[in-house]
Every structure is written in C-alpha cells, then in structure tokens.
Design a protein around this motif. Structure first.
Motif, mmCIF file in Angstrom:
data_model
loop_
_atom_site.group_PDB
_atom_site.id
_atom_site.type_symbol
_atom_site.label_atom_id
_atom_site.label_comp_id
_atom_site.label_asym_id
_atom_site.label_seq_id
_atom_site.Cartn_x
_atom_site.Cartn_y
_atom_site.Cartn_z
ATOM 1 N N MET A 21 -11.325 1.529 14.263
ATOM 2 C CA MET A 21 -9.942 0.219 14.682
ATOM 3 C C MET A 21 -8.643 0.372 13.919
ATOM 4 N N THR A 22 -8.728 0.739 11.916
ATOM 5 C CA THR A 22 -7.240 0.672 12.172
ATOM 6 C C THR A 22 -6.686 1.918 12.843
ATOM 7 N N ALA A 23 -7.071 2.883 13.297
ATOM 8 C CA ALA A 23 -6.575 4.036 13.554
ATOM 9 C C ALA A 23 -6.125 4.167 14.950
ATOM 10 N N ALA A 24 -6.900 3.611 15.431
ATOM 11 C CA ALA A 24 -6.403 2.450 17.323
ATOM 12 C C ALA A 24 -5.218 1.817 16.962
ATOM 13 N N ARG A 25 -5.483 1.053 15.838
ATOM 14 C CA ARG A 25 -4.609 -0.440 15.510
ATOM 15 C C ARG A 25 -3.068 0.179 15.306
ATOM 16 N N THR A 26 -3.121 1.433 14.265
ATOM 17 C CA THR A 26 -1.748 2.276 13.895
ATOM 18 C C THR A 26 -0.935 3.443 14.453
ATOM 19 N N ALA A 27 -1.967 3.510 15.517
ATOM 20 C CA ALA A 27 -1.239 4.715 16.940
ATOM 21 C C ALA A 27 0.065 3.909 16.712
ATOM 22 N N PRO A 28 1.155 4.949 17.187
ATOM 23 C CA PRO A 28 2.374 5.073 17.739
ATOM 24 C C PRO A 28 2.558 4.350 18.929
ATOM 25 N N LYS A 29 2.951 3.072 19.264
ATOM 26 C CA LYS A 29 3.205 2.234 20.847
ATOM 27 C C LYS A 29 4.771 2.843 21.413
ATOM 28 N N ALA A 30 4.730 2.607 22.580
ATOM 29 C CA ALA A 30 6.599 1.805 22.908
ATOM 30 C C ALA A 30 6.997 1.504 22.154
ATOM 31 N N LYS A 31 8.253 1.540 22.020
ATOM 32 C CA LYS A 31 8.726 0.718 21.724
ATOM 33 C C LYS A 31 9.037 0.048 20.261
ATOM 34 N N GLY A 32 7.685 0.364 20.244
ATOM 35 C CA GLY A 32 6.874 -0.855 18.560
ATOM 36 C C GLY A 32 6.579 -1.622 18.969
ATOM 37 N N SER A 33 6.286 -2.225 20.287
ATOM 38 C CA SER A 33 5.745 -3.344 20.931
ATOM 39 C C SER A 33 3.763 -3.333 20.921
ATOM 40 N N ASP A 34 3.344 -3.895 19.463
ATOM 41 C CA ASP A 34 1.897 -3.832 19.414
ATOM 42 C C ASP A 34 1.159 -4.921 20.762
ATOM 43 N N ILE A 35 0.465 -3.553 21.789
ATOM 44 C CA ILE A 35 0.074 -4.398 22.628
ATOM 45 C C ILE A 35 -1.466 -4.095 23.361
ATOM 46 N N ILE A 118 -2.990 7.217 23.440
ATOM 47 C CA ILE A 118 -2.866 6.972 22.300
ATOM 48 C C ILE A 118 -3.749 6.890 21.275
ATOM 49 N N ALA A 119 -4.049 5.092 21.542
ATOM 50 C CA ALA A 119 -4.952 4.684 20.561
ATOM 51 C C ALA A 119 -6.782 5.142 20.270
ATOM 52 N N VAL A 120 -6.710 5.434 21.621
ATOM 53 C CA VAL A 120 -8.198 6.033 22.295
ATOM 54 C C VAL A 120 -7.595 7.221 21.010
ATOM 55 N N GLY A 121 -7.395 8.191 21.117
ATOM 56 C CA GLY A 121 -7.118 9.250 20.737
ATOM 57 C C GLY A 121 -7.026 9.760 19.325
ATOM 58 N N SER A 122 -5.766 8.674 18.410
ATOM 59 C CA SER A 122 -6.490 7.727 17.486
ATOM 60 C C SER A 122 -7.509 7.799 16.831
ATOM 61 N N ALA A 123 -8.514 6.625 17.293
ATOM 62 C CA ALA A 123 -9.780 6.432 17.039
ATOM 63 C C ALA A 123 -10.860 7.250 17.170
ATOM 64 N N CYS A 124 -10.223 8.790 17.853
ATOM 65 C CA CYS A 124 -11.268 9.370 18.478
ATOM 66 C C CYS A 124 -11.092 11.076 17.101
ATOM 67 N N ALA A 125 -10.248 10.888 16.855
ATOM 68 C CA ALA A 125 -9.521 11.804 15.601
ATOM 69 C C ALA A 125 -10.285 11.432 14.442
ATOM 70 N N THR A 126 -10.087 9.352 13.806
ATOM 71 C CA THR A 126 -10.842 9.393 12.993
ATOM 72 C C THR A 126 -12.373 9.588 12.678
ATOM 73 N N ALA A 127 -13.052 9.664 14.400
ATOM 74 C CA ALA A 127 -14.339 9.249 14.384
ATOM 75 C C ALA A 127 -14.407 11.170 13.974
ATOM 76 N N ALA A 128 -13.847 11.797 14.372
ATOM 77 C CA ALA A 128 -13.834 13.472 14.349
ATOM 78 C C ALA A 128 -13.775 13.554 13.498
ATOM 79 N N ASP A 129 -12.448 13.588 12.021
ATOM 80 C CA ASP A 129 -12.714 13.512 10.137
ATOM 81 C C ASP A 129 -13.913 13.009 9.748
#
Length: 169
Positions: A21-35, A118-129
């Motif tokens: 969840m933290t990885a998904a939350r902190t993933a890069p976002k367009a214009k820095g908008s946390d949606i 990107i958020a899903v990719g970050s979460a999955c990368a964390t799962a893989a780690d």
C-alpha cells in the motif's frame, strides 16, 4: 518460542500488503496530484467481494471474472488500487478530446489511467521483493465490485491484486 509459518501466515501477509500500500501511495503521479486510493479487503469482506464478482461475471458473461472470484478466496487478502477521476488540465488530447474541457465525464483522463498503472506496478514490485504471490487482474469489469462503501468512500476505477503467500515445499 517457536513460530510456525502456517500459524502466522495471515499476519505476515497483511504486514506485506501494508508495505505494498505504501509503495502504491508513493508511486510517481501526474503533476504530483495524489488521486490514488488503496484498500485491503480481507476476512468476511473477501467473501462479499467474491460473491459480487460472481454475480457480475454471470450477468456480463465474463468467465474470467467468475474464475477470479474463486481465486481471491484462496488468498489472505485482496488489494484494491484505484484513482479518483480528475482531469489533469494538460489539454494533451490522449483521451481523444482536444481539451480537458471538451472531455466527457465517462472518459477517463489518460494520466489517471497511467497513474493507477504505475501504482499497481509499484505494489507488484514490492510484492516481488517480498516474494509474495501477487496476481494482477486488470479490467473494467472489476471496477463495480470494488465500489462497496465500506472499502472506499467514493467510486474509483480499480485493479485488484490477490495476495497470498507462496507455498514453500
């Protein structure tokens, strides 16, 4: 003290899901908008999600949704990752309209779709780690099953990730 993996599995998987969840939350976002919105479904709510997925799978004749409804019951939890729709105001035309003002409400901003990916990719990368078995299930048909008010406070487009521990033989 002896801790048997089978007796402590759920706690460890939920702790790992928290890291995802933290990885998904902190993933890069367009214009820095946390949606991005992230939630974990576990316990009895997993049954509710599965039942709704089965219902929609039958109504929409989606065998994959029926299969996934059974698969999520084999895991410890499901992570829902979505995005609150918000045009970025870049007038890029990637959504098919020349400007954000012309875009209709039923068409997502292309950057919103990219952000959730990107958020899903970050979460999955964390799962893989963490050596978790995480299965991505993308599709527009999954969205309505995730709109249960107890899981998230408003509608969003979701992917869901079924999380379970890899059996060690």
């Amino acid at each position: 003290m002896i801790i048997n993996e089978r007796n402590d599995r759920k706690n460890r998987v939920l702790a790992a899901a928290g890291q995802m969840m933290t990885a998904a939350r902190t993933a890069p976002k367009a214009k820095g908008s946390d949606i991005i919105e992230v939630a974990i479904v576990e316990g009895e709510d997993l049954e509710i999600l599965s039942t709704e997925m089965k219902r929609l799978g039958q109504i929409k004749n989606r065998p994959g949704l029926l299969r996934d409804a059974e698969n999520i019951l084999r895991g410890q939890c499901v992570m829902l990752i979505g995005v609150r729709p918000m045009p970025m105001g870049l007038n890029c035309g990637h959504c098919g309209f020349q400007s954000c003002q012309e875009k209709t409400a039923d068409v997502p901003c292309a950057f919103n779709s990219i952000d959730v990916g990107i958020a899903v990719g970050s979460a999955c990368a964390t799962a893989a780690d963490l050596r978790l078995d995480a299965c991505n299930v993308f599709g527009r048909h999954c969205g309505p099953t995730a709109w249960h008010p107890a899981w998230l406070s408003y509608r969003a487009r979701y992917s869901h990730i079924s999380i379970k521990q890899i059996p060690i033989l």
